[in-house]
Design a protein around this motif. Sequence first.
Motif, short mmCIF file in Angstrom:
data_model
loop_
_atom_site.label_atom_id
_atom_site.label_comp_id
_atom_site.label_asym_id
_atom_site.label_seq_id
_atom_site.Cartn_x
_atom_site.Cartn_y
_atom_site.Cartn_z
N ALA A 151 0.34 -14.98 -6.48
CA ALA A 151 0.10 -16.33 -7.82
C ALA A 151 1.60 -17.11 -7.50
N ILE A 152 2.54 -16.35 -8.11
CA ILE A 152 3.52 -16.41 -8.44
C ILE A 152 4.06 -16.98 -7.41
N VAL A 153 4.58 -15.99 -6.31
CA VAL A 153 4.76 -16.57 -5.03
C VAL A 153 4.48 -18.19 -4.27
N GLN A 154 2.92 -17.86 -4.47
CA GLN A 154 2.44 -19.15 -4.24
C GLN A 154 2.90 -20.60 -4.61
N GLU A 177 0.79 -1.24 0.15
CA GLU A 177 0.35 0.19 -0.17
C GLU A 177 1.33 1.16 -0.30
N GLU A 178 1.55 1.07 0.37
CA GLU A 178 2.78 2.09 0.32
C GLU A 178 3.68 2.57 -0.18
N ALA A 233 -4.12 -5.93 -9.37
CA ALA A 233 -3.93 -6.15 -9.82
C ALA A 233 -2.17 -6.71 -9.98
N THR A 234 -1.81 -5.55 -10.12
CA THR A 234 -0.50 -6.60 -10.03
C THR A 234 0.14 -7.30 -8.65
N VAL A 235 -0.44 -6.58 -7.59
CA VAL A 235 0.02 -7.95 -5.67
C VAL A 235 -0.15 -9.31 -6.19
#
Length: 51
Positions: A35-38, A21-22, A28-30
Motif C-alpha cells: 500500500a505504501i509502495v502503491q 515468500e522466500e 499483513a506486512t506485505v
Amino acid sequence: MSLETASDEIKLAVDLIQLLEENQVPTATVLAALAIVQRDYQQKQAAEGVN
C-alpha cells in the motif's frame, strides 16, 4: 503462457512474490508495504504527468 513471454508487470509480480515468500514475510506486512509502495508510485506518476 510462459514467463519469458509474459508482460513486464507479470514478471515483476512473480519476482516480488518469490522474494517475499522466500523471506517468509508475514502477509499483513506485505500488504501494508505494498500500500505504501502503491501510494508512492502513484505520486511519482502524477508528478510525471502520466495517467
